[in-house]
Design a protein around this motif. Sequence first.
Motif, PDB file in Angstrom:
ATOM      1  N   VAL A  58       0.847  -1.192   0.000  1.00 23.50           N
ATOM      2  CA  VAL A  58       0.000   0.000   0.000  1.00 23.50           C
ATOM      3  C   VAL A  58       0.884   1.244   0.000  1.00 23.50           C
ATOM      4  O   VAL A  58       1.898   1.287   0.701  1.00 23.50           O
ATOM      5  CB  VAL A  58      -0.914   0.061   1.249  1.00 23.50           C
ATOM      6  N   ILE A  59       0.498   2.238  -0.779  1.00 24.06           N
ATOM      7  CA  ILE A  59       1.178   3.530  -0.758  1.00 24.06           C
ATOM      8  C   ILE A  59       0.126   4.561  -0.352  1.00 24.06           C
ATOM      9  O   ILE A  59      -0.861   4.757  -1.079  1.00 24.06           O
ATOM     10  CB  ILE A  59       1.770   3.882  -2.143  1.00 24.06           C
ATOM     11  N   VAL A  60       0.321   5.166   0.818  1.00 23.49           N
ATOM     12  CA  VAL A  60      -0.609   6.196   1.282  1.00 23.49           C
ATOM     13  C   VAL A  60       0.005   7.545   0.914  1.00 23.49           C
ATOM     14  O   VAL A  60       1.164   7.814   1.231  1.00 23.49           O
ATOM     15  CB  VAL A  60      -0.824   6.111   2.811  1.00 23.49           C
ATOM     16  N   VAL A  61      -0.764   8.374   0.202  1.00 25.09           N
ATOM     17  CA  VAL A  61      -0.225   9.654  -0.252  1.00 25.09           C
ATOM     18  C   VAL A  61      -0.913  10.800   0.497  1.00 25.09           C
ATOM     19  O   VAL A  61      -2.139  10.936   0.433  1.00 25.09           O
ATOM     20  CB  VAL A  61      -0.431   9.836  -1.781  1.00 25.09           C
ATOM     21  N   ASP A  62      -0.110  11.585   1.203  1.00 24.10           N
ATOM     22  CA  ASP A  62      -0.622  12.809   1.826  1.00 24.10           C
ATOM     23  C   ASP A  62      -0.453  13.925   0.798  1.00 24.10           C
ATOM     24  O   ASP A  62       0.492  13.911   0.010  1.00 24.10           O
ATOM     25  CB  ASP A  62       0.193  13.105   3.100  1.00 24.10           C
ATOM     26  N   THR A  63      -1.359  14.883   0.781  1.00 24.17           N
ATOM     27  CA  THR A  63      -1.355  15.883  -0.295  1.00 24.17           C
ATOM     28  C   THR A  63      -1.492  17.299   0.239  1.00 24.17           C
ATOM     29  O   THR A  63      -1.721  17.522   1.424  1.00 24.17           O
ATOM     30  CB  THR A  63      -2.531  15.635  -1.264  1.00 24.17           C
ATOM     31  N   SER A  64      -1.377  18.267  -0.685  1.00 22.22           N
ATOM     32  CA  SER A  64      -1.681  19.660  -0.359  1.00 22.22           C
ATOM     33  C   SER A  64      -3.065  19.957  -0.935  1.00 22.22           C
ATOM     34  O   SER A  64      -3.577  19.184  -1.733  1.00 22.22           O
ATOM     35  CB  SER A  64      -0.629  20.574  -0.987  1.00 22.22           C
ATOM     36  N   PRO A  65      -3.664  21.078  -0.538  1.00 12.70           N
ATOM     37  CA  PRO A  65      -5.052  21.285  -0.994  1.00 12.70           C
ATOM     38  C   PRO A  65      -5.179  21.827  -2.417  1.00 12.70           C
ATOM     39  O   PRO A  65      -6.005  22.692  -2.667  1.00 12.70           O
ATOM     40  CB  PRO A  65      -5.606  22.275   0.037  1.00 12.70           C
ATOM     41  N   PHE A  66      -4.365  21.359  -3.356  1.00 16.11           N
ATOM     42  CA  PHE A  66      -4.422  21.896  -4.721  1.00 16.11           C
ATOM     43  C   PHE A  66      -4.429  20.790  -5.761  1.00 16.11           C
ATOM     44  O   PHE A  66      -3.814  19.747  -5.566  1.00 16.11           O
ATOM     45  CB  PHE A  66      -3.209  22.793  -4.994  1.00 16.11           C
ATOM     46  N   PHE A  67      -5.077  21.079  -6.899  1.00 17.04           N
ATOM     47  CA  PHE A  67      -5.029  20.157  -8.040  1.00 17.04           C
ATOM     48  C   PHE A  67      -3.884  20.597  -8.959  1.00 17.04           C
ATOM     49  O   PHE A  67      -4.119  21.017 -10.065  1.00 17.04           O
ATOM     50  CB  PHE A  67      -6.345  20.199  -8.816  1.00 17.04           C
ATOM     51  N   HIS A  68      -2.648  20.538  -8.487  1.00 17.52           N
ATOM     52  CA  HIS A  68      -1.538  20.930  -9.366  1.00 17.52           C
ATOM     53  C   HIS A  68      -1.008  19.706 -10.113  1.00 17.52           C
ATOM     54  O   HIS A  68      -1.500  18.588  -9.939  1.00 17.52           O
ATOM     55  CB  HIS A  68      -0.435  21.618  -8.567  1.00 17.52           C
ATOM     56  N   GLY A  69       0.021  19.935 -10.932  1.00 19.64           N
ATOM     57  CA  GLY A  69       0.551  18.858 -11.777  1.00 19.64           C
ATOM     58  C   GLY A  69       0.832  17.559 -11.032  1.00 19.64           C
ATOM     59  O   GLY A  69       0.332  16.491 -11.414  1.00 19.64           O
ATOM     60  N   PRO A  70       1.636  17.607  -9.948  1.00 19.60           N
ATOM     61  CA  PRO A  70       1.941  16.355  -9.246  1.00 19.60           C
ATOM     62  C   PRO A  70       0.680  15.652  -8.725  1.00 19.60           C
ATOM     63  O   PRO A  70       0.601  14.426  -8.715  1.00 19.60           O
ATOM     64  CB  PRO A  70       2.826  16.809  -8.077  1.00 19.60           C
ATOM     65  N   MET A  71      -0.307  16.443  -8.345  1.00 19.62           N
ATOM     66  CA  MET A  71      -1.552  15.841  -7.854  1.00 19.62           C
ATOM     67  C   MET A  71      -2.262  15.114  -9.000  1.00 19.62           C
ATOM     68  O   MET A  71      -2.821  14.024  -8.813  1.00 19.62           O
ATOM     69  CB  MET A  71      -2.444  16.949  -7.269  1.00 19.62           C
ATOM     70  N   LEU A  72      -2.239  15.707 -10.200  1.00 22.60           N
ATOM     71  CA  LEU A  72      -2.890  15.061 -11.350  1.00 22.60           C
ATOM     72  C   LEU A  72      -2.180  13.751 -11.696  1.00 22.60           C
ATOM     73  O   LEU A  72      -2.824  12.740 -11.986  1.00 22.60           O
ATOM     74  CB  LEU A  72      -2.897  15.992 -12.562  1.00 22.60           C
ATOM     75  N   ALA A  73      -0.841  13.786 -11.628  1.00 21.60           N
ATOM     76  CA  ALA A  73      -0.085  12.554 -11.901  1.00 21.60           C
ATOM     77  C   ALA A  73      -0.426  11.484 -10.867  1.00 21.60           C
ATOM     78  O   ALA A  73      -0.470  10.290 -11.168  1.00 21.60           O
ATOM     79  CB  ALA A  73       1.409  12.848 -11.891  1.00 21.60           C
ATOM     80  N   THR A  74      -0.670  11.917  -9.637  1.00 25.33           N
ATOM     81  CA  THR A  74      -1.027  10.972  -8.577  1.00 25.33           C
ATOM     82  C   THR A  74      -2.434  10.424  -8.797  1.00 25.33           C
ATOM     83  O   THR A  74      -2.679   9.220  -8.661  1.00 25.33           O
ATOM     84  CB  THR A  74      -0.952  11.669  -7.201  1.00 25.33           C
ATOM     85  N   LEU A  75      -3.353  11.321  -9.155  1.00 23.99           N
ATOM     86  CA  LEU A  75      -4.738  10.884  -9.396  1.00 23.99           C
ATOM     87  C   LEU A  75      -4.785   9.832 -10.497  1.00 23.99           C
ATOM     88  O   LEU A  75      -5.564   8.885 -10.424  1.00 23.99           O
ATOM     89  CB  LEU A  75      -5.603  12.079  -9.811  1.00 23.99           C
ATOM     90  N   LEU A 106     -13.088  16.683 -10.106  1.00 28.68           N
ATOM     91  CA  LEU A 106     -12.764  15.269 -10.351  1.00 28.68           C
ATOM     92  C   LEU A 106     -13.598  14.730 -11.504  1.00 28.68           C
ATOM     93  O   LEU A 106     -13.136  13.936 -12.311  1.00 28.68           O
ATOM     94  CB  LEU A 106     -13.006  14.447  -9.080  1.00 28.68           C
ATOM     95  N   GLU A 107     -14.843  15.209 -11.588  1.00 25.83           N
ATOM     96  CA  GLU A 107     -15.698  14.767 -12.691  1.00 25.83           C
ATOM     97  C   GLU A 107     -15.154  15.287 -14.022  1.00 25.83           C
ATOM     98  O   GLU A 107     -15.084  14.561 -15.003  1.00 25.83           O
ATOM     99  CB  GLU A 107     -17.119  15.266 -12.446  1.00 25.83           C
ATOM    100  N   LEU A 108     -14.718  16.568 -14.014  1.00 22.87           N
ATOM    101  CA  LEU A 108     -14.137  17.142 -15.235  1.00 22.87           C
ATOM    102  C   LEU A 108     -12.885  16.383 -15.661  1.00 22.87           C
ATOM    103  O   LEU A 108     -12.571  16.265 -16.833  1.00 22.87           O
ATOM    104  CB  LEU A 108     -13.760  18.616 -15.003  1.00 22.87           C
ATOM    105  N   LEU A 109     -12.143  15.893 -14.656  1.00 21.95           N
ATOM    106  CA  LEU A 109     -10.919  15.139 -14.951  1.00 21.95           C
ATOM    107  C   LEU A 109     -11.237  13.698 -15.340  1.00 21.95           C
ATOM    108  O   LEU A 109     -10.332  12.914 -15.583  1.00 21.95           O
ATOM    109  CB  LEU A 109     -10.014  15.111 -13.714  1.00 21.95           C
ATOM    110  N   SER A 110     -12.523  13.358 -15.333  1.00 26.14           N
ATOM    111  CA  SER A 110     -12.977  11.990 -15.611  1.00 26.14           C
ATOM    112  C   SER A 110     -12.413  10.992 -14.622  1.00 26.14           C
ATOM    113  O   SER A 110     -12.149   9.838 -14.960  1.00 26.14           O
ATOM    114  CB  SER A 110     -12.604  11.541 -17.028  1.00 26.14           C
ATOM    115  N   PHE A 111     -12.189  11.426 -13.379  1.00 33.23           N
ATOM    116  CA  PHE A 111     -11.735  10.476 -12.356  1.00 33.23           C
ATOM    117  C   PHE A 111     -12.919   9.563 -12.015  1.00 33.23           C
ATOM    118  O   PHE A 111     -14.026  10.050 -11.768  1.00 33.23           O
ATOM    119  CB  PHE A 111     -11.273  11.235 -11.104  1.00 33.23           C
TER     120      PHE A 111
END
Length: 398
Positions: free
Chosen positions: A258-275, A302-307
């Motif tokens: 398991v990899i648990v990822v803690d994040t910042s409150p933004f949808f920036h590039g690294p967050m998109l790569a993680t999603l 998230l819906e716009l990103l098709s997650f």
Amino acid sequence: MTDSQNGAREPVRVYFTGTCEGLDKLREALSNHPELEVVGASAQVSQASSVLAGGHLGCVLHATNSPSLPAAELAAIREQTAAPVIVLASGAPSTLLEEALEADVSDVLLLPQLTDNVVFAIRKASHAGRKLAAQGGHGRYGKIVTVFAPKGGTGKTSIATNLAASLAKHSGKRTLLLDLDLQFGDAAIMLGLEPEKTIYDLVVAPGELDSEKLAGYITRHQCGLEILPAPLRPEDAELVTEAKLGRLLEVARDSYDVIVVDTSPFFHGPMLATLDRTDELLLLCGLDVPTLKNVRLSLQTLELLSFPPDRIKLVLNRANSKVGMKPKEVESALEREIGFEIPSDRIVPLAVNRGNPAVLAEPKAEFSKAIRAMAKDLVASQAVAKQKKKFMATLARA
Ligand SMILES: Nc1ncnc2c1ncn2[C@@H]1O[C@H](COP(=O)(O)OP(=O)(O)O)[C@@H](O)[C@H]1O
Ligand SMILES: [Mg+2]
């Protein structure tokens, strides 16, 4: 009944980039095909980056009129997603076919084609892509659990650290906590650790990243949890690019359960790569109107990103706070069920100041029980996913 039980296949999520003659006709035919889910299309790869990164695509179809391989565009697609790419071409592709043999593309199809031929090529590419991902490295295929909230102070780091510690200590899972609050990450501090190396050192180190190299940058907690901390200085955050992070997550999958990822409150590039690689998104909310508003906006993003919506679990933190709002009201405001409720407990800030997660220091507290239940559920759904995979493989062999 699940898809695998009733014999129907799960549709492959596809996305179109580029243009070529005959593309519109093909796209229309594929849009109506039951084995596919056409997520969208964009003539320019640059305008599709968020869907490519976050859309959990099974296959990307890149169309080109060029007689040679569109290398720059394929590289731009690769930067965003590891999904297999099929090139669609029209006209007389003089060098394209030869070049494609050497390139990282699954197939080249010259239009026009029978719809069923294209569907078969897509299924084949997507199947091979999944098999490759599942077989990578040491054969583990770690589950990526991302903890996100659109507001600071919601409890992301408290929940991520406690969840990860519980998975390592109580579930016997090889667990990595990845701190992607790249500017102000405090996961290591909450665990009472003073790391010598961080994700920054890892990404600036020369050479290819693999499991062994990753192991050299990890800090261990006494409970067995391993952590890759955030950079020590905020200005170093920008060196953790999407491409580096994408590779890091793939490598981590090979080494951890398991990899648990803690994040910042933004949808920036690294967050998109993680999603793009997230199996389960724990979306935190609280019993206050501003947080709810932002969680609602996050769900829309998230819906716009098709997650895929079935990968989102709503977690209500401080669920027992007496603040004039009830969990049911949260559910109706967000039009979504709450997956987990975590109570407010003064042992959480106390444990933070002592540098030992509450779930370890005070195992009998209500907060710790709720975290353990959440860890158990995550592990159970991982087991179900693995069983399903095995079952599908047996079916495919039969
Ligand atoms: N369930 C809880 N009960 C009590 N305190 C909490 C709880 N969750 C978070 N906190 C406290 O709230 C503060 C902010 O939490 P933190 O995890 O740092 O939020 P974030 O990472 O979202 O910014 C911390 O001081 C933490 O101790
Ligand atoms: Mg935090």
